[in-house]
Design a protein around this motif. Structure first.
Motif, PDB file in Angstrom:
ATOM      1  N   PHE A  31       0.838  -1.201   0.000  1.00  0.00           N
ATOM      2  CA  PHE A  31       0.000   0.000   0.000  1.00  0.00           C
ATOM      3  C   PHE A  31       0.876   1.255   0.000  1.00  0.00           C
ATOM      4  CE2 PHE A  31      -2.127   3.396   2.437  1.00  0.00           C
ATOM      5  CZ  PHE A  31      -3.094   3.721   1.500  1.00  0.00           C
ATOM      6  N   ILE A  32       1.903   1.272   0.824  1.00  0.00           N
ATOM      7  CA  ILE A  32       2.792   2.435   0.889  1.00  0.00           C
ATOM      8  C   ILE A  32       3.513   2.616  -0.446  1.00  0.00           C
ATOM      9  CG2 ILE A  32       4.754   3.500   2.081  1.00  0.00           C
ATOM     10  CD1 ILE A  32       2.070   3.354   3.682  1.00  0.00           C
ATOM     11  N   THR A  33       3.872   1.523  -1.097  1.00  0.00           N
ATOM     12  CA  THR A  33       4.478   1.612  -2.434  1.00  0.00           C
ATOM     13  C   THR A  33       3.514   2.262  -3.408  1.00  0.00           C
ATOM     14  OG1 THR A  33       5.907  -0.289  -2.071  1.00  0.00           O
ATOM     15  CG2 THR A  33       5.406   0.264  -4.370  1.00  0.00           C
ATOM     16  N   ARG A  34       2.241   1.861  -3.355  1.00  0.00           N
ATOM     17  CA  ARG A  34       1.246   2.457  -4.251  1.00  0.00           C
ATOM     18  C   ARG A  34       1.053   3.946  -3.957  1.00  0.00           C
ATOM     19  NH1 ARG A  34      -1.915  -1.698  -2.574  1.00  0.00           N
ATOM     20  NH2 ARG A  34      -3.768  -0.413  -2.397  1.00  0.00           N
ATOM     21  N   VAL A  35       1.071   4.319  -2.681  1.00  0.00           N
ATOM     22  CA  VAL A  35       0.974   5.738  -2.305  1.00  0.00           C
ATOM     23  C   VAL A  35       2.194   6.484  -2.843  1.00  0.00           C
ATOM     24  CG1 VAL A  35       1.035   7.365  -0.360  1.00  0.00           C
ATOM     25  CG2 VAL A  35      -0.471   5.354  -0.269  1.00  0.00           C
ATOM     26  N   LYS A  36       3.361   5.910  -2.635  1.00  0.00           N
ATOM     27  CA  LYS A  36       4.616   6.524  -3.088  1.00  0.00           C
ATOM     28  C   LYS A  36       4.603   6.750  -4.601  1.00  0.00           C
ATOM     29  CE  LYS A  36       8.089   4.032  -4.035  1.00  0.00           C
ATOM     30  NZ  LYS A  36       9.263   3.603  -4.729  1.00  0.00           N
ATOM     31  N   ASN A  37       4.051   5.806  -5.351  1.00  0.00           N
ATOM     32  CA  ASN A  37       4.019   5.887  -6.807  1.00  0.00           C
ATOM     33  C   ASN A  37       2.847   6.698  -7.351  1.00  0.00           C
ATOM     34  OD1 ASN A  37       6.304   4.308  -6.911  1.00  0.00           O
ATOM     35  ND2 ASN A  37       5.185   2.406  -7.205  1.00  0.00           N
ATOM     36  N   GLY A  38       1.956   7.150  -6.449  1.00  0.00           N
ATOM     37  CA  GLY A  38       0.797   7.914  -6.888  1.00  0.00           C
ATOM     38  C   GLY A  38      -0.334   7.062  -7.396  1.00  0.00           C
ATOM     39  N   ASP A  39      -0.294   5.760  -7.111  1.00  0.00           N
ATOM     40  CA  ASP A  39      -1.338   4.851  -7.564  1.00  0.00           C
ATOM     41  C   ASP A  39      -2.432   4.640  -6.525  1.00  0.00           C
ATOM     42  OD1 ASP A  39      -0.123   4.418 -10.045  1.00  0.00           O
ATOM     43  OD2 ASP A  39       1.195   2.889  -9.189  1.00  0.00           O
ATOM     44  N   ALA A  40      -2.249   5.176  -5.322  1.00  0.00           N
ATOM     45  CA  ALA A  40      -3.251   5.078  -4.256  1.00  0.00           C
ATOM     46  C   ALA A  40      -3.190   6.340  -3.420  1.00  0.00           C
ATOM     47  CB  ALA A  40      -2.983   3.855  -3.376  1.00  0.00           C
ATOM     48  N   MET A  41      -4.330   6.697  -2.873  1.00  0.00           N
ATOM     49  CA  MET A  41      -4.419   7.851  -1.981  1.00  0.00           C
ATOM     50  C   MET A  41      -4.519   7.345  -0.547  1.00  0.00           C
ATOM     51  SD  MET A  41      -4.457  10.836  -3.503  1.00  0.00           S
ATOM     52  CE  MET A  41      -5.339  11.843  -2.351  1.00  0.00           C
ATOM     53  N   PRO A  42      -3.703   7.884   0.345  1.00  0.00           N
ATOM     54  CA  PRO A  42      -3.818   7.485   1.739  1.00  0.00           C
ATOM     55  C   PRO A  42      -5.049   8.128   2.378  1.00  0.00           C
ATOM     56  CG  PRO A  42      -2.227   9.251   1.561  1.00  0.00           C
ATOM     57  CD  PRO A  42      -2.647   8.878   0.149  1.00  0.00           C
TER      58      PRO A  42
END
Length: 84
Positions: A31-42
């Motif tokens: 999840f943090i990887t997706r946030v880091k890459n802009g693919d998920a919003m925290p």
């Protein structure tokens, strides 16, 4: 205050891994990887924790900007692919 620092930039500068940050946030590294890459919003809670951990260098606004930029990249790639 908009500081223009992405989570990816902060992690790189600090020499911190996604796994270490995820552990500190009690979240899954993927999840943090997706946030880091802009693919998920925290969530606002996670964004606030990231802001606290980064000393305010990465804000909730920075996540929105990163996610918007990523969406534009994907959209442009799709248009270019359709035009080919």
């Amino acid at each position: 205050m908009f500081c223009d620092m992405t989570l990816a930039d902060w992690l790189k500068r600090e020499g911190k891994t996604v796994v270490a940050l995820a552990k500190e946030l009690s979240r899954d590294p993927s999840f943090i990887t997706r946030v880091k890459n802009g693919d998920a919003m925290p969530s606002i809670e996670v964004a606030a924790e990231i802001q606290r951990i980064t000393g305010g260098e990465v804000t909730a606004v920075d996540h929105v900007v990163t996610a918007q930029a990523r969406a534009v990249e994907r959209s442009s790639a799709a248009v270019e692919g359709a035009a080919a």
